[in-house]
Every structure is written in structure tokens, then in C-alpha cells.
Write a protein that holds these residues in place. Structure first.
Motif, PDB file in Angstrom:
ATOM      1  N   ALA A 121       0.833  -1.213   0.000  1.00  0.00           N
ATOM      2  CA  ALA A 121       0.000   0.000   0.000  1.00  0.00           C
ATOM      3  C   ALA A 121       0.862   1.255   0.000  1.00  0.00           C
ATOM      4  O   ALA A 121       0.566   2.229  -0.708  1.00  0.00           O
ATOM      5  N   ALA A 122       1.941   1.247   0.768  1.00  0.00           N
ATOM      6  CA  ALA A 122       2.841   2.401   0.812  1.00  0.00           C
ATOM      7  C   ALA A 122       3.536   2.599  -0.538  1.00  0.00           C
ATOM      8  O   ALA A 122       3.691   3.731  -1.012  1.00  0.00           O
ATOM      9  N   TRP A 123       3.955   1.512  -1.164  1.00  0.00           N
ATOM     10  CA  TRP A 123       4.603   1.602  -2.475  1.00  0.00           C
ATOM     11  C   TRP A 123       3.630   2.149  -3.515  1.00  0.00           C
ATOM     12  O   TRP A 123       3.993   2.994  -4.332  1.00  0.00           O
ATOM     13  N   ARG A 124       2.388   1.697  -3.466  1.00  0.00           N
ATOM     14  CA  ARG A 124       1.391   2.169  -4.434  1.00  0.00           C
ATOM     15  C   ARG A 124       1.098   3.662  -4.242  1.00  0.00           C
ATOM     16  O   ARG A 124       0.895   4.388  -5.217  1.00  0.00           O
ATOM     17  N   TRP A 125       1.087   4.116  -2.982  1.00  0.00           N
ATOM     18  CA  TRP A 125       0.932   5.555  -2.733  1.00  0.00           C
ATOM     19  C   TRP A 125       2.072   6.323  -3.402  1.00  0.00           C
ATOM     20  O   TRP A 125       1.853   7.344  -4.065  1.00  0.00           O
ATOM     21  N   TRP A 126       3.305   5.831  -3.242  1.00  0.00           N
ATOM     22  CA  TRP A 126       4.487   6.467  -3.829  1.00  0.00           C
ATOM     23  C   TRP A 126       4.414   6.452  -5.353  1.00  0.00           C
ATOM     24  O   TRP A 126       4.679   7.462  -6.017  1.00  0.00           O
ATOM     25  N   ARG A 127       4.003   5.318  -5.922  1.00  0.00           N
ATOM     26  CA  ARG A 127       3.914   5.208  -7.382  1.00  0.00           C
ATOM     27  C   ARG A 127       2.851   6.150  -7.943  1.00  0.00           C
ATOM     28  O   ARG A 127       3.065   6.790  -8.980  1.00  0.00           O
ATOM     29  N   ARG A 128       1.685   6.258  -7.306  1.00  0.00           N
ATOM     30  CA  ARG A 128       0.614   7.135  -7.787  1.00  0.00           C
ATOM     31  C   ARG A 128       1.041   8.595  -7.825  1.00  0.00           C
ATOM     32  O   ARG A 128       0.472   9.399  -8.558  1.00  0.00           O
ATOM     33  N   ARG A 129       2.044   8.952  -7.044  1.00  0.00           N
ATOM     34  CA  ARG A 129       2.528  10.329  -7.019  1.00  0.00           C
ATOM     35  C   ARG A 129       3.745  10.537  -7.910  1.00  0.00           C
ATOM     36  O   ARG A 129       4.467  11.518  -7.782  1.00  0.00           O
ATOM     37  N   GLY A 130       3.971   9.597  -8.815  1.00  0.00           N
ATOM     38  CA  GLY A 130       5.037   9.756  -9.800  1.00  0.00           C
ATOM     39  C   GLY A 130       6.398   9.288  -9.332  1.00  0.00           C
ATOM     40  O   GLY A 130       7.406   9.709  -9.878  1.00  0.00           O
ATOM     41  N   ARG A 131       6.448   8.424  -8.325  1.00  0.00           N
ATOM     42  CA  ARG A 131       7.699   7.892  -7.787  1.00  0.00           C
ATOM     43  C   ARG A 131       8.658   9.022  -7.407  1.00  0.00           C
ATOM     44  O   ARG A 131       9.786   9.100  -7.906  1.00  0.00           O
ATOM     45  N   PRO A 132       8.221   9.927  -6.536  1.00  0.00           N
ATOM     46  CA  PRO A 132       9.061  11.089  -6.210  1.00  0.00           C
ATOM     47  C   PRO A 132      10.390  10.716  -5.588  1.00  0.00           C
ATOM     48  O   PRO A 132      10.488   9.740  -4.825  1.00  0.00           O
ATOM     49  N   GLY A 133      11.413  11.506  -5.927  1.00  0.00           N
ATOM     50  CA  GLY A 133      12.725  11.360  -5.315  1.00  0.00           C
ATOM     51  C   GLY A 133      12.793  12.138  -4.018  1.00  0.00           C
ATOM     52  O   GLY A 133      11.834  12.801  -3.601  1.00  0.00           O
ATOM     53  N   PHE A 134      13.952  12.096  -3.389  1.00  0.00           N
ATOM     54  CA  PHE A 134      14.117  12.755  -2.098  1.00  0.00           C
ATOM     55  C   PHE A 134      13.821  14.255  -2.156  1.00  0.00           C
ATOM     56  O   PHE A 134      13.321  14.834  -1.202  1.00  0.00           O
ATOM     57  N   ASP A 135      14.123  14.888  -3.292  1.00  0.00           N
ATOM     58  CA  ASP A 135      13.976  16.343  -3.375  1.00  0.00           C
ATOM     59  C   ASP A 135      12.536  16.815  -3.257  1.00  0.00           C
ATOM     60  O   ASP A 135      12.279  17.991  -3.020  1.00  0.00           O
ATOM     61  N   ARG A 136      11.564  15.919  -3.414  1.00  0.00           N
ATOM     62  CA  ARG A 136      10.166  16.308  -3.251  1.00  0.00           C
ATOM     63  C   ARG A 136       9.668  16.098  -1.814  1.00  0.00           C
ATOM     64  O   ARG A 136       8.570  16.542  -1.470  1.00  0.00           O
ATOM     65  N   PHE A 137      10.451  15.430  -1.006  1.00  0.00           N
ATOM     66  CA  PHE A 137      10.059  15.197   0.384  1.00  0.00           C
ATOM     67  C   PHE A 137      10.677  16.248   1.297  1.00  0.00           C
ATOM     68  O   PHE A 137      11.732  16.799   1.009  1.00  0.00           O
ATOM     69  N   GLY A 138       9.996  16.513   2.386  1.00  0.00           N
ATOM     70  CA  GLY A 138      10.520  17.437   3.384  1.00  0.00           C
ATOM     71  C   GLY A 138      10.161  16.951   4.779  1.00  0.00           C
ATOM     72  O   GLY A 138       9.425  15.976   4.958  1.00  0.00           O
ATOM     73  N   LEU A 139      10.685  17.671   5.769  1.00  0.00           N
ATOM     74  CA  LEU A 139      10.491  17.295   7.171  1.00  0.00           C
ATOM     75  C   LEU A 139      10.213  18.555   7.985  1.00  0.00           C
ATOM     76  O   LEU A 139      10.875  19.578   7.792  1.00  0.00           O
ATOM     77  N   THR A 140       9.239  18.480   8.863  1.00  0.00           N
ATOM     78  CA  THR A 140       8.973  19.544   9.825  1.00  0.00           C
ATOM     79  C   THR A 140       9.115  18.968  11.220  1.00  0.00           C
ATOM     80  O   THR A 140       8.566  17.894  11.517  1.00  0.00           O
ATOM     81  N   VAL A 141       9.874  19.676  12.061  1.00  0.00           N
ATOM     82  CA  VAL A 141      10.123  19.225  13.430  1.00  0.00           C
ATOM     83  C   VAL A 141       9.571  20.268  14.385  1.00  0.00           C
ATOM     84  O   VAL A 141       9.884  21.460  14.284  1.00  0.00           O
ATOM     85  N   THR A 142       8.729  19.811  15.300  1.00  0.00           N
ATOM     86  CA  THR A 142       8.172  20.660  16.348  1.00  0.00           C
ATOM     87  C   THR A 142       8.467  20.007  17.692  1.00  0.00           C
ATOM     88  O   THR A 142       8.931  18.861  17.733  1.00  0.00           O
ATOM     89  N   PRO A 143       8.177  20.693  18.797  1.00  0.00           N
ATOM     90  CA  PRO A 143       8.370  20.041  20.104  1.00  0.00           C
ATOM     91  C   PRO A 143       7.537  18.776  20.270  1.00  0.00           C
ATOM     92  O   PRO A 143       7.853  17.919  21.099  1.00  0.00           O
ATOM     93  N   ASP A 144       6.476  18.630  19.460  1.00  0.00           N
ATOM     94  CA  ASP A 144       5.585  17.476  19.585  1.00  0.00           C
ATOM     95  C   ASP A 144       5.963  16.306  18.695  1.00  0.00           C
ATOM     96  O   ASP A 144       5.415  15.208  18.849  1.00  0.00           O
ATOM     97  N   GLY A 145       6.844  16.504  17.738  1.00  0.00           N
ATOM     98  CA  GLY A 145       7.198  15.387  16.877  1.00  0.00           C
ATOM     99  C   GLY A 145       7.745  15.830  15.536  1.00  0.00           C
ATOM    100  O   GLY A 145       8.064  17.005  15.321  1.00  0.00           O
ATOM    101  N   GLN A 146       7.817  14.862  14.625  1.00  0.00           N
ATOM    102  CA  GLN A 146       8.368  15.071  13.297  1.00  0.00           C
ATOM    103  C   GLN A 146       7.344  14.625  12.263  1.00  0.00           C
ATOM    104  O   GLN A 146       6.710  13.583  12.435  1.00  0.00           O
ATOM    105  N   THR A 147       7.196  15.401  11.199  1.00  0.00           N
ATOM    106  CA  THR A 147       6.259  15.062  10.135  1.00  0.00           C
ATOM    107  C   THR A 147       6.981  15.130   8.801  1.00  0.00           C
ATOM    108  O   THR A 147       7.592  16.146   8.465  1.00  0.00           O
ATOM    109  N   VAL A 148       6.909  14.032   8.055  1.00  0.00           N
ATOM    110  CA  VAL A 148       7.454  14.009   6.697  1.00  0.00           C
ATOM    111  C   VAL A 148       6.340  14.411   5.748  1.00  0.00           C
ATOM    112  O   VAL A 148       5.194  13.978   5.889  1.00  0.00           O
TER     113      VAL A 148
END
Length: 197
Positions: free
Chosen positions: A157-184
Motif C-alpha cells: 500500500a505504501a509503495w502504491r501511494w508512492w507510485r501514484r505520485r510519480g515515484r518522487p525522489g528525495f527532493d520532493r520530500f521534506g520534514l517539519t520538526v516541532t516540540p511534539d514530533g516530526q512530520t514528513v
């Protein structure tokens, strides 16, 4: 191995830039570049893959496959088949996208003399496992799963989500860090990668 930003005050200056390796347990390590904002939140994009050697305390002691089995293989596993080749999910960006969505799981590969192999998926709680057998010139691959988590189902299921979005590379992903946690996120902070079920 995700860098534990929120439990370390490694920054306290507006505009500070942090560059660090970051990865889910599953693999697909990358380097992230974060900038600290006015509210102390740090956010930024991944800039490429990482091949750093992990520190000793970052190296997870991973159990072997036999620790998961209640008897001879396939033990209590349930067989099925999939059109998704284990080869398709082995690339670094794919592993990253899978790992963000499939927490506390990791792959191991068992290779055979004839060139075929078995991909094992394990959870870190030693409750669930799955295998997918790769052979050349196949259109369907045998899968066996056991335990409360359907690890192959989660990974597929995770792979299919990635494929449906055009198989994005690392440059399309980001990270936000707050005192409560991390979100990709993908493309922008208001588009988080789906949380694990």
C-alpha cells in the motif's frame, strides 16, 4: 534511525540551518536541510540520499528470521500472490517512502545460488513477518504473511501511494520538526505523507 531532533535542543536561533541524516527504520536514508523559524519549528527539504555509517547507538539489534517462526517455515503463515515484484520496492527512494508509512519494520534479503531470492519483512516487536519470493520472468510472486500486522500489505500500500505520485525522489520530500514530533511531507508542509494505520 530518524534523528531525534525534538528531544535535543540543537538549535535556538532564528534562521539557524541544520543538516543531518534522517531515515525510517525500514531504510532509504537521506540528508535533510532544516531552517529554524520564528516559533522554533524547523522545516526543510531532503537534499539527497545518505550513505553515512550509523553510530553504534543508532544501530538497531535486529532479530533474525527464525525468531519469528513458531515452527518450520512457513509456520503459521498465510500464502497469497502479488503482481508487485520485490525488485520494485528495493530502491532507496521507494524504501524511504515505504518506511515513513510502515513504522517499526525492516527488510532482509535471503539470496540463493540460482539467483532467486526471498525478501523478508519483519517488525521490531517480533510479532509479524512476511516473505515475497523473487524469480525471473514472473508476473506473480508468492507472498507469505503471519502475525497481527499484514506487513506485505502495508508495504505494498505504501509503495502504491508512492507510485501514484510519480515515484518522487528525495527532493520532493521534506520534514517539519516541532516540540511534539516530526512530520514528513511531500512537496509542501501542508501535504503530509499518510500516517501509519
Amino acid at each position: 534511525m530518524s534523528t531525534d531532533f525534538q528531544h535535543r535542543r540543537v538549535w535556538d536561533t532564528l534562521g539557524a540551518v541544520l543538516v543531518a541524516p534522517w531515515a525510517p527504520e525500514y531504510g532509504g536514508e537521506a540528508v535533510v536541510r532544516l531552517t529554524v523559524g520564528e516559533d522554533g519549528t524547523a522545516s526543510g527539504r531532503f537534499v539527497g540520499s545518505s550513505a553515512f555509517m550509523r553510530l553504534r547507538r543508532q544501530r538497531t539489534a535486529r532479530p533474525g528470521s527464525l525468531e519469528y517462526l513458531s515452527g518450520p517455515w512457513p509456520a503459521d503463515g498465510t500464502k497469497s500472490s502479488t503482481p508487485l515484484s520485490p525488485d520494485e520496492i528495493g530502491g532507496w527512494p521507494a524504501m524511504f517512502a515505504i518506511g515513513v508509512q510502515v513504522p517499526d519494520a525492516f527488510p532482509l534479503t535471503e539470496r540463493y545460488a540460482d539467483g532467486t531470492y526471498t525478501l523478508w519483512l519483519h517488525d521490531t516487536a517480533v510479532t509479524s513477518w512476511a516473505t515475497a519470493d523473487w524469480e525471473p520472468d514472473r508476473s506473480a510472486y508468492e507472498v507469505v504473511q503471519s502475525g497481527p500486522r499484514g506487513l506485505w500489505d502495508e508495504v505494498e500500500a505504501a509503495w502504491r501511494w508512492w507510485r501514484r505520485r510519480g515515484r518522487p525522489g528525495f527532493d520532493r520530500f521534506g520534514l517539519t520538526v516541532t516540540p511534539d514530533g516530526q512530520t514528513v511531507w511531500l512537496d509542501s508542509p501542508d501535504n503530509p505523507v499518510p500516517a501509519p494505520h
